[in-house]
Scaffold this motif. Structure first.
Motif, mmCIF file in Angstrom:
data_model
loop_
_atom_site.group_PDB
_atom_site.id
_atom_site.type_symbol
_atom_site.label_atom_id
_atom_site.label_comp_id
_atom_site.label_asym_id
_atom_site.label_seq_id
_atom_site.Cartn_x
_atom_site.Cartn_y
_atom_site.Cartn_z
ATOM 1 N N VAL A 51 0.843 -1.200 0.000
ATOM 2 C CA VAL A 51 0.000 0.000 0.000
ATOM 3 C C VAL A 51 0.875 1.246 0.000
ATOM 4 C CG1 VAL A 51 -1.663 1.352 1.360
ATOM 5 C CG2 VAL A 51 -1.984 -1.110 1.069
ATOM 6 N N ALA A 52 1.931 1.252 0.798
ATOM 7 C CA ALA A 52 2.821 2.412 0.851
ATOM 8 C C ALA A 52 3.461 2.674 -0.511
ATOM 9 C CB ALA A 52 3.897 2.206 1.912
ATOM 10 N N LYS A 53 3.974 1.626 -1.142
ATOM 11 C CA LYS A 53 4.607 1.786 -2.452
ATOM 12 C C LYS A 53 3.591 2.285 -3.487
ATOM 13 C CE LYS A 53 8.408 -1.580 -2.210
ATOM 14 N NZ LYS A 53 9.458 -0.684 -2.758
ATOM 15 N N THR A 54 2.398 1.727 -3.449
ATOM 16 C CA THR A 54 1.373 2.123 -4.416
ATOM 17 C C THR A 54 0.898 3.541 -4.150
ATOM 18 O OG1 THR A 54 0.705 -0.196 -4.584
ATOM 19 C CG2 THR A 54 -0.837 1.445 -5.440
ATOM 20 N N SER A 55 0.822 3.934 -2.888
ATOM 21 C CA SER A 55 0.439 5.298 -2.535
ATOM 22 C C SER A 55 1.463 6.297 -3.044
ATOM 23 C CB SER A 55 0.287 5.428 -1.018
ATOM 24 O OG SER A 55 -0.719 4.577 -0.527
ATOM 25 N N ALA A 81 -7.196 -4.871 -3.621
ATOM 26 C CA ALA A 81 -7.268 -4.436 -2.223
ATOM 27 C C ALA A 81 -6.162 -3.432 -1.919
ATOM 28 C CB ALA A 81 -7.173 -5.643 -1.301
ATOM 29 N N VAL A 82 -4.974 -3.671 -2.452
ATOM 30 C CA VAL A 82 -3.865 -2.723 -2.282
ATOM 31 C C VAL A 82 -4.219 -1.362 -2.879
ATOM 32 C CG1 VAL A 82 -1.515 -2.194 -3.063
ATOM 33 C CG2 VAL A 82 -2.045 -4.456 -2.104
ATOM 34 N N TRP A 83 -4.759 -1.362 -4.093
ATOM 35 C CA TRP A 83 -5.097 -0.096 -4.748
ATOM 36 C C TRP A 83 -6.196 0.660 -3.997
ATOM 37 C CZ3 TRP A 83 -3.249 3.231 -8.200
ATOM 38 C CH2 TRP A 83 -2.162 2.825 -8.972
ATOM 39 N N LEU A 84 -7.163 -0.044 -3.475
ATOM 40 C CA LEU A 84 -8.215 0.615 -2.700
ATOM 41 C C LEU A 84 -7.612 1.340 -1.493
ATOM 42 C CD1 LEU A 84 -10.832 -2.233 -2.906
ATOM 43 C CD2 LEU A 84 -11.277 0.129 -3.614
#
Length: 258
Positions: A51-55, A81-84
């Motif tokens: 999530v941190a990397k995608t954020s 789920a990560v993108w959400l």
């Protein structure tokens, strides 16, 4: 019991932080794709890292922020789920199954690439291959998520605090639309956990898609709000009763939905 977990959380990202502060080593998302034989299990810590990397990708590379909307043309999948959670960490409104033409950016799996071209903003493609693999050839006009995300930082801080009263979720583009703020999403997730009987430590198995509130509630938000975890199953229609029983037993499933 559900009311005691993350009682001060006002956004879905707060729920994830509470899970991280609790037991970061416990499983949070277990994913099966019975079409490919894939099984992935992410602990709270590993999921938070994704999530941190995608954020960071969303905020720094794609230039997204509060007031923007991301159309997510993705199935119920661990990367979805990560993108959400990345959207909610940045303050971007997540629109599962949303209209790409009306969105500021679009994130699409292989099946949605043609529709995603209607978005005039940034476009990100997910191959949804085992182990988070990249496309053999990057789709024209898209960034390949699997290529872009590894270089992103492992920690994330939004440029401005996420407003719990700002829009966070838009769902139901093909019918009655549900729009929720971050705080409303958390409140509904808690109510759903109580209604579904999901509490701390529960393992919730879901086969529901993510383009409805029922699917998001069962497959992500209610377990997250309750301090539980989720077992997502995709392409599982051909499983026999014996195979289901074996999975439910091996994954220690306590609540089965969908």
């Amino acid at each position: 019991m559900t009311a005691t977990f993350a009682a001060d959380a006002r956004t879905p990202a707060d729920l994830l932080r509470s899970a991280l502060d609790g037991d970061p080593a416990r499983p949070l998302v277990t994913f099966y794709d019975d079409g490919t034989g894939e099984r992935v299990e992410l602990s709270v810590k590993t999921f938070d890292n994704w999530v941190a990397k995608t954020s960071n990708l969303l905020q720094d590379e794609l230039g997204a922020g509060p007031g923007d909307t991301a159309a997510l043309l993705l199935p119920a999948h661990w990367q979805t789920a990560v993108w959400l959670l990345a959207c909610w960490s940045v303050g971007v409104t997540a629109a599962p199954g949303g209209d790409p033409a009306a969105a500021d950016l679009v994130v699409s799996g292989p099946d949605g690439l043609e529709a995603a071209q209607a978005c005039s903003g940034e476009r990100v493609a997910l191959a949804l291959r085992p182990l988070g693999g990249r496309f053999p050839q990057r789709p024209a006009g898209f960034l390949d998520y699997a290529t872009e995300v590894p270089a992103q930082a492992d920690r994330f801080a939004p440029y401005s605090p996420v407003d719990p009263d700002a829009p966070a979720l838009s769902i139901g583009a093909g019918g009655p639309e549900l729009r929720l703020t971050g705080e409303e999403a958390v409140q509904q997730a808690r109510a759903g956990a109580t209604r579904l009987g999901v509490g701390p430590g529960d393992r919730v198995l879901s086969t529901l898609p993510y383009d409805s509130w029922e699917g998001l509630e069962a497959g992500l938000l209610a377990p997250l709000a309750a301090g539980g975890s989720v077992v997502l199953c995709r392409n599982s229609g051909a499983l026999t009763a014996e195979q289901w029983e074996k999975r439910i037993s091996s994954e220690r499933v306590t609540v089965q939905l969908g």
